[in-house]
Design an enzyme around this catalytic site. Structure first.
Site, PDB file in Angstrom:
ATOM      1  N   SER A  18       0.787  -1.232   0.000  1.00 15.45           N
ATOM      2  CA  SER A  18       0.000   0.000   0.000  1.00 15.45           C
ATOM      3  C   SER A  18       0.818   1.281   0.000  1.00 15.45           C
ATOM      4  CB  SER A  18      -0.904   0.018   1.217  1.00 15.45           C
ATOM      5  OG  SER A  18      -0.135   0.202   2.373  1.00 15.45           O
ATOM      6  N   HIS A  31      -5.431  -4.223   0.567  1.00 12.84           N
ATOM      7  CA  HIS A  31      -5.497  -3.056  -0.330  1.00 12.84           C
ATOM      8  C   HIS A  31      -5.969  -3.443  -1.729  1.00 12.84           C
ATOM      9  CE1 HIS A  31      -3.905  -0.194   2.537  1.00 12.84           C
ATOM     10  NE2 HIS A  31      -3.203  -1.218   2.979  1.00 12.84           N
ATOM     11  N   THR A  84      -9.687  -6.788   4.558  1.00 14.75           N
ATOM     12  CA  THR A  84     -10.306  -5.853   5.520  1.00 14.75           C
ATOM     13  C   THR A  84     -11.683  -5.461   5.005  1.00 14.75           C
ATOM     14  OG1 THR A  84     -10.046  -3.772   6.712  1.00 14.75           O
ATOM     15  CG2 THR A  84      -9.359  -3.752   4.437  1.00 14.75           C
ATOM     16  N   LYS A 120     -11.588  -0.691   4.266  1.00 16.57           N
ATOM     17  CA  LYS A 120     -11.012   0.175   3.233  1.00 16.57           C
ATOM     18  C   LYS A 120     -11.991   0.229   2.052  1.00 16.57           C
ATOM     19  CE  LYS A 120      -6.444  -0.807   5.135  1.00 16.57           C
ATOM     20  NZ  LYS A 120      -6.232   0.298   6.046  1.00 16.57           N
ATOM     21  N   THR A 122       6.630   3.618   8.869  1.00 17.71           N
ATOM     22  CA  THR A 122       5.700   3.101   7.852  1.00 17.71           C
ATOM     23  C   THR A 122       6.439   2.889   6.539  1.00 17.71           C
ATOM     24  OG1 THR A 122       3.986   4.368   8.976  1.00 17.71           O
ATOM     25  CG2 THR A 122       3.431   3.511   6.810  1.00 17.71           C
TER      26      THR A 122
HETATM   27  C1  LIG Z   1      -1.449  -4.521   4.417  1.00 15.66           C
HETATM   28  C2  LIG Z   1      -2.367  -4.286   5.572  1.00 15.66           C
HETATM   29  N1  LIG Z   1      -2.853  -5.358   6.232  1.00 15.66           N
HETATM   30  C3  LIG Z   1      -3.689  -5.189   7.272  1.00 15.66           C
HETATM   31  C4  LIG Z   1      -4.084  -3.945   7.699  1.00 15.66           C
HETATM   32  C5  LIG Z   1      -5.016  -3.806   8.857  1.00 15.66           C
HETATM   33  O1  LIG Z   1      -6.325  -3.634   8.408  1.00 15.66           O
HETATM   34  P1  LIG Z   1      -7.394  -2.880   9.332  1.00 15.66           P
HETATM   35  O2  LIG Z   1      -7.230  -1.428   9.099  1.00 15.66           O
HETATM   36  O3  LIG Z   1      -8.713  -3.433   8.919  1.00 15.66           O
HETATM   37  O4  LIG Z   1      -7.041  -3.259  10.747  1.00 15.66           O
HETATM   38  C6  LIG Z   1      -3.616  -2.808   7.039  1.00 15.66           C
HETATM   39  C7  LIG Z   1      -4.070  -1.463   7.506  1.00 15.66           C
HETATM   40  O5  LIG Z   1      -3.755  -0.432   7.086  1.00 15.66           O
HETATM   41  C8  LIG Z   1      -2.729  -2.983   5.952  1.00 15.66           C
HETATM   42  O6  LIG Z   1      -2.224  -1.930   5.300  1.00 15.66           O
END
Ligand SMILES: Cc1ncc(COP(=O)(O)O)c(C=O)c1O
Length: 406
Positions: free
Chosen positions: A189, A217, A245, A248, A363
């Site tokens: 992402s 994503h 998820t 998003k 990040t």
């Molecule tokens: C690659 C990835 N996996 C998992 C998650 C976690 O998802 P959630 O926001 O539903 O906790 C994120 C969150 O930004 C993410 O970027």
């Protein structure tokens, strides 16, 4: 020990590195996304345009989603009232799990309270159940996968990002009969690049490894029904566990996995992160159900998002802005300095009513700090032109280098 001093020093270190996080105080305007109100100043809320939301397709504003949530609220009330095992297993949850299993062509699915929890709980539990399991993890995997792998207590091998040769080298170095699991993402992402899923599955077949794919994503946004890159590439059946998820592209909240019945049953029965927590509020699940069902049959949002991303990349490149080479809907602009990244973001908000959050270490790696834009079907061409113009003015003011216009 002077506790206060130690905590203050920890915060001071973040300030000194220019990566102390400031959360912007906003409210979105229902049905008007990406317009929102910002409460940062002292003169009441100021109108802004949001450019960094992960409500990628504006489904959090979709009338069908809102109507489904209102209906559920009036029908069954606010919360779930318990864990899945004790009182919190509502009909909405069962329906949504069936819908998600179908979306990915799997026998079952399991809901969690977030994507983070689904990754942590599933990876920790899967690897614990397999004696002597070794997890092969892409170096850019999300913090939630890393937490799950760490909490499993199993051996871990980290392969260079999307590097098949390195992955194979690591797989080949282990005993052929050792249980193995390859954990990776489809869309990364922060860079917007995509994993070679079919080739990773070939390696998994060759070395008898399980595969775990985070499609956070990508779900809702790729594939004819929104089943993610694995649907788009026709490889979903080759993946052991697909994780996604609901917060998003589906626009609400929650996380899930989809897999064979026996894998779902094991996680359902052994994962503390699934068992010992109140289940998602039915209102949320009802909203997600409407969203998933809508995106299964409508490609208009996906098409709009792809068109918007292509246009913004083109406008940035034509203006000489340092847009990074993403192959997806994510449009990152490289700045390479945490203080300048924050400064650009501050100017955009204060002077242009543009909200884009600076992305700093951890990040992304140090030196690769960036602004990460997520244009969607609701961003207009006019908004994109104004944004590009604003960025060029700021680049000029801060004496940052523009590239040769593409
Ligand atoms: C690659 C990835 N996996 C998992 C998650 C976690 O998802 P959630 O926001 O539903 O906790 C994120 C969150 O930004 C993410 O970027």
């Amino acid at each position: 020990m002077d506790y206060q001093r130690v905590f203050t020093q920890a915060i001071d270190r973040l300030h000194a590195e220019g990566r102390y996080r400031v959360f912007i105080d906003i409210l979105r305007n229902k049905g008007m996304f990406p317009n929102a109100r910002c409460f940062a100043g002292h003169n009441g809320p100021k109108p802004i345009t949001v450019w960094c939301s992960n409500d990628y397709l504006s489904m959090g504003q979709h009338p069908k989603v809102i109507a489904a949530m209102e209906e559920a609220l009036h029908d069954v009330g606010a919360g779930a009232g318990g864990t899945r095992n004790i009182g919190g297993n509502t009909h909405y949850h069962i329906d949504l799990e069936a819908e998600l299993a179908d979306l990915h062509g799997k026998e079952g699915a399991l809901l969690f309270t977030s994507g983070y929890v689904s990754n942590e709980a599933t990876l920790a539990t899967l690897a614990k159940i397999l004696p002597g399991c070794i997890i092969f993890s892409d170096e850019l995997n999300h913090a939630s996968m890393i937490a799950g792998i760490r909490n499993s207590g199993c051996e871990k091998r980290v392969f260079r990002h999307n590097d098949l040769a390195h992955l194979e080298e690591l797989l080949a170095a282990e005993a052929p009969d050792a249980p193995k699991l390859i954990a990776f993402e489809s869309v990364y992402s922060m860079d917007g690049d995509v994993a070679p899923i079919a080739e990773i599955c070939d390696l998994a077949d060759k070395y008898n490894a399980l595969t775990y794919l985070d499609e956070v994503h990508a779900v809702g946004m790729y594939g004819a029904h929104g089943g993610g890159i694995s649907e788009r590439d026709g490889v979903a059946h080759r993946i052991t566990v697909i994780e996604g998820t609901l917060a998003k592209a589906f626009g609400v909240m929650g996380g899930y996995i989809a897999a064979d019945k026996v894998v779902i049953d094991v996680i359902r029965s052994y994962a503390p992160g699934f068992i010992f927590t109140t289940s998602l509020a039915p209102v949320l699940v009802a909203g997600v159900l409407a969203s998933v069902r809508h995106l299964k049959s409508s490609s208009a949002e996906r098409d709009g998002q792809q068109a918007a991303a292509a246009m913004l990349k083109r406008l940035f490149a034509e203006a000489g802005l340092p847009v990074m080479p993403s192959t997806t809907h994510i449009v990152p602009l490289l700045v390479g300095d945490p203080v300048k990244t924050k400064k650009i973001s501050d100017i955009l908000l204060a002077e242009y009513g543009v909200y884009v959050q600076p992305i700093n270490y951890p990040t992304v790696p140090r030196g690769l700090e960036r602004l990460r834009f997520t244009p969607g079907p609701s961003h207009t061409e006019e908004m994109m032109q104004e944004l590009t113009q604003a960025l060029v003015e700021i680049w000029d003011r801060l004496e940052l280098e523009l590239r040769q216009a593409a």
